[in-house]
Design a protein around this motif. Structure first.
Motif, PDB file in Angstrom:
ATOM      1  N   ARG A 162     -41.674 -55.665 -14.600  1.00 34.97           N
ATOM      2  CA  ARG A 162     -42.144 -54.586 -13.737  1.00 34.97           C
ATOM      3  C   ARG A 162     -43.667 -54.567 -13.657  1.00 34.97           C
ATOM      4  O   ARG A 162     -44.230 -54.270 -12.608  1.00 34.97           O
ATOM      5  CB  ARG A 162     -41.623 -53.240 -14.240  1.00 34.97           C
ATOM      6  CG  ARG A 162     -40.132 -53.069 -14.017  1.00 34.97           C
ATOM      7  CD  ARG A 162     -39.637 -51.884 -14.748  1.00 34.97           C
ATOM      8  NE  ARG A 162     -39.060 -50.922 -13.839  1.00 34.97           N
ATOM      9  CZ  ARG A 162     -38.502 -49.787 -14.216  1.00 34.97           C
ATOM     10  NH1 ARG A 162     -38.489 -49.447 -15.483  1.00 34.97           N
ATOM     11  NH2 ARG A 162     -37.978 -48.969 -13.337  1.00 34.97           N
ATOM     12  N   ARG A 191     -27.275 -42.255 -11.731  1.00 31.94           N
ATOM     13  CA  ARG A 191     -27.298 -41.207 -12.743  1.00 31.94           C
ATOM     14  C   ARG A 191     -26.510 -39.970 -12.320  1.00 31.94           C
ATOM     15  O   ARG A 191     -26.284 -39.077 -13.148  1.00 31.94           O
ATOM     16  CB  ARG A 191     -28.739 -40.849 -13.077  1.00 31.94           C
ATOM     17  CG  ARG A 191     -29.415 -42.072 -13.710  1.00 31.94           C
ATOM     18  CD  ARG A 191     -30.599 -41.813 -14.515  1.00 31.94           C
ATOM     19  NE  ARG A 191     -30.431 -40.735 -15.477  1.00 31.94           N
ATOM     20  CZ  ARG A 191     -31.461 -40.061 -15.959  1.00 31.94           C
ATOM     21  NH1 ARG A 191     -32.693 -40.347 -15.570  1.00 31.94           N
ATOM     22  NH2 ARG A 191     -31.263 -39.103 -16.833  1.00 31.94           N
ATOM     23  N   ALA A 238     -32.936 -49.303 -19.535  1.00 35.70           N
ATOM     24  CA  ALA A 238     -33.980 -48.765 -18.669  1.00 35.70           C
ATOM     25  C   ALA A 238     -33.364 -47.667 -17.813  1.00 35.70           C
ATOM     26  O   ALA A 238     -32.139 -47.612 -17.649  1.00 35.70           O
ATOM     27  CB  ALA A 238     -34.565 -49.857 -17.781  1.00 35.70           C
ATOM     28  N   SER A 273     -39.736 -54.403 -18.798  1.00 33.62           N
ATOM     29  CA  SER A 273     -41.056 -53.774 -18.740  1.00 33.62           C
ATOM     30  C   SER A 273     -42.116 -54.799 -18.327  1.00 33.62           C
ATOM     31  O   SER A 273     -42.962 -54.512 -17.477  1.00 33.62           O
ATOM     32  CB  SER A 273     -41.387 -53.174 -20.105  1.00 33.62           C
ATOM     33  OG  SER A 273     -42.674 -52.627 -20.109  1.00 33.62           O
ATOM     34  N   ASP A 275     -34.544 -44.652 -14.437  1.00 34.66           N
ATOM     35  CA  ASP A 275     -35.481 -43.846 -13.662  1.00 34.66           C
ATOM     36  C   ASP A 275     -34.723 -42.584 -13.257  1.00 34.66           C
ATOM     37  O   ASP A 275     -33.679 -42.284 -13.841  1.00 34.66           O
ATOM     38  CB  ASP A 275     -36.078 -44.633 -12.478  1.00 34.66           C
ATOM     39  CG  ASP A 275     -35.061 -45.069 -11.432  1.00 34.66           C
ATOM     40  OD1 ASP A 275     -33.916 -44.530 -11.414  1.00 34.66           O
ATOM     41  OD2 ASP A 275     -35.396 -45.947 -10.621  1.00 34.66           O
ATOM     42  N   ASP A 276     -35.207 -41.862 -12.276  1.00 40.08           N
ATOM     43  CA  ASP A 276     -34.537 -40.617 -11.890  1.00 40.08           C
ATOM     44  C   ASP A 276     -33.172 -40.833 -11.250  1.00 40.08           C
ATOM     45  O   ASP A 276     -32.346 -39.925 -11.240  1.00 40.08           O
ATOM     46  CB  ASP A 276     -35.411 -39.831 -10.905  1.00 40.08           C
ATOM     47  CG  ASP A 276     -36.661 -39.285 -11.563  1.00 40.08           C
ATOM     48  OD1 ASP A 276     -36.712 -39.212 -12.802  1.00 40.08           O
ATOM     49  OD2 ASP A 276     -37.606 -38.944 -10.818  1.00 40.08           O
ATOM     50  N   ARG A 277     -32.931 -42.039 -10.714  1.00 43.02           N
ATOM     51  CA  ARG A 277     -31.696 -42.283  -9.960  1.00 43.02           C
ATOM     52  C   ARG A 277     -30.742 -43.286 -10.603  1.00 43.02           C
ATOM     53  O   ARG A 277     -29.551 -43.267 -10.327  1.00 43.02           O
ATOM     54  CB  ARG A 277     -32.047 -42.753  -8.553  1.00 43.02           C
ATOM     55  CG  ARG A 277     -32.728 -41.681  -7.727  1.00 43.02           C
ATOM     56  CD  ARG A 277     -33.023 -42.152  -6.321  1.00 43.02           C
ATOM     57  NE  ARG A 277     -34.298 -42.817  -6.182  1.00 43.02           N
ATOM     58  CZ  ARG A 277     -35.459 -42.195  -6.026  1.00 43.02           C
ATOM     59  NH1 ARG A 277     -35.505 -40.889  -6.007  1.00 43.02           N
ATOM     60  NH2 ARG A 277     -36.563 -42.884  -5.882  1.00 43.02           N
ATOM     61  N   ASP A 303     -33.647 -48.184  -3.841  1.00 39.13           N
ATOM     62  CA  ASP A 303     -33.917 -48.632  -5.204  1.00 39.13           C
ATOM     63  C   ASP A 303     -32.915 -49.671  -5.711  1.00 39.13           C
ATOM     64  O   ASP A 303     -33.244 -50.466  -6.591  1.00 39.13           O
ATOM     65  CB  ASP A 303     -33.912 -47.448  -6.172  1.00 39.13           C
ATOM     66  CG  ASP A 303     -35.062 -46.484  -5.930  1.00 39.13           C
ATOM     67  OD1 ASP A 303     -35.995 -46.833  -5.182  1.00 39.13           O
ATOM     68  OD2 ASP A 303     -35.022 -45.377  -6.502  1.00 39.13           O
ATOM     69  N   TRP A 326     -33.764 -52.846  -8.269  1.00 42.27           N
ATOM     70  CA  TRP A 326     -33.187 -52.923  -9.612  1.00 42.27           C
ATOM     71  C   TRP A 326     -32.449 -54.245  -9.818  1.00 42.27           C
ATOM     72  O   TRP A 326     -32.593 -54.885 -10.860  1.00 42.27           O
ATOM     73  CB  TRP A 326     -32.235 -51.753  -9.870  1.00 42.27           C
ATOM     74  CG  TRP A 326     -32.891 -50.538 -10.421  1.00 42.27           C
ATOM     75  CD1 TRP A 326     -33.075 -49.332  -9.802  1.00 42.27           C
ATOM     76  CD2 TRP A 326     -33.450 -50.376 -11.732  1.00 42.27           C
ATOM     77  NE1 TRP A 326     -33.708 -48.461 -10.642  1.00 42.27           N
ATOM     78  CE2 TRP A 326     -33.944 -49.064 -11.832  1.00 42.27           C
ATOM     79  CE3 TRP A 326     -33.580 -51.235 -12.830  1.00 42.27           C
ATOM     80  CZ2 TRP A 326     -34.560 -48.578 -12.992  1.00 42.27           C
ATOM     81  CZ3 TRP A 326     -34.183 -50.749 -13.988  1.00 42.27           C
ATOM     82  CH2 TRP A 326     -34.662 -49.441 -14.054  1.00 42.27           C
ATOM     83  N   ARG A 385     -29.605 -45.937 -14.147  1.00 42.56           N
ATOM     84  CA  ARG A 385     -29.673 -46.279 -15.569  1.00 42.56           C
ATOM     85  C   ARG A 385     -29.045 -47.649 -15.756  1.00 42.56           C
ATOM     86  O   ARG A 385     -28.068 -47.996 -15.091  1.00 42.56           O
ATOM     87  CB  ARG A 385     -28.932 -45.236 -16.416  1.00 42.56           C
ATOM     88  CG  ARG A 385     -28.962 -45.519 -17.919  1.00 42.56           C
ATOM     89  CD  ARG A 385     -28.377 -44.361 -18.733  1.00 42.56           C
ATOM     90  NE  ARG A 385     -27.039 -44.014 -18.350  1.00 42.56           N
ATOM     91  CZ  ARG A 385     -25.934 -44.579 -18.857  1.00 42.56           C
ATOM     92  NH1 ARG A 385     -26.017 -45.540 -19.754  1.00 42.56           N
ATOM     93  NH2 ARG A 385     -24.737 -44.183 -18.456  1.00 42.56           N
TER      94      ARG A 385
END
Length: 158
Positions: free
Chosen positions: A153, A50, A26, A150, A28-30, A66, A70, A32
């Motif tokens: 979430r 990331r 998985a 998934s 997101d922008d920040r 975040d 996570w 992995r």
């Protein structure tokens, strides 16, 4: 994003679109999520920023916010897929080539022997362990974890 060429995590980030399932559970922008390699424990995950950073103190406020989400979401997905009793969360980033901050999210099964509990769980990591997972084995569990994550979430939005 800052990429450091001698950093294993940054090398993978540079090939982000082409990563195999074990390196891209998985993201997101920040952050992995990848399956740790060189381990005999299915579901041993690493959560990596990331961008390259060498200290938790250098996380941005958004990365910091975040991080906790996570860790909880990954723990829930690990419980659903592996049936683990709890998860361990550890961060060291001291090994040469792996100074990029990363968090180990490790499933701890109820039947894990006392000799491998707590920090001794690292006895399940290392090239000399006889049952190190293959790439195919990591990809199989990573795909299951990706789906479970998934689902988690969706059932816990926000």
């Amino acid at each position: 994003m800052t990429i450091i060429s001698e950093c294993y995590t940054c090398q993978n980030e540079a090939r982000f679109p082409d990563l195999p399932p074990r390196e891209m559970i998985a993201a997101d922008d920040r952050w992995r999520v990848a399956h740790a390699f060189n381990t005999a424990l299915p579901g041993w995950l690493v959560l990596v920023p990331r961008r390259h950073i060498g200290s938790i103190a250098d996380l941005t406020d958004a990365e910091m916010r975040d991080l906790g989400s996570w860790q909880v979401l990954l723990s829930r997905a690990l419980r659903d897929v592996t049936g683990c009793e709890k998860t361990y969360v550890m961060q060291f980033a001291e090994m040469e080539g792996f100074s990029h901050v990363h968090f180990h999210i490790v499933p701890r099964a109820s039947d894990l022997g006392a000799d491998l509990r707590g920090p001794r769980v690292f006895g399940l990591m290392g090239g000399d362990h006889p049952n190190v997972l293959t790439s195919d084995e990591m990809d199989v569990i990573s795909t299951k974890l990706s789906q479970a994550l998934s689902d988690v979430r969706q059932s816990h939005p926000g």
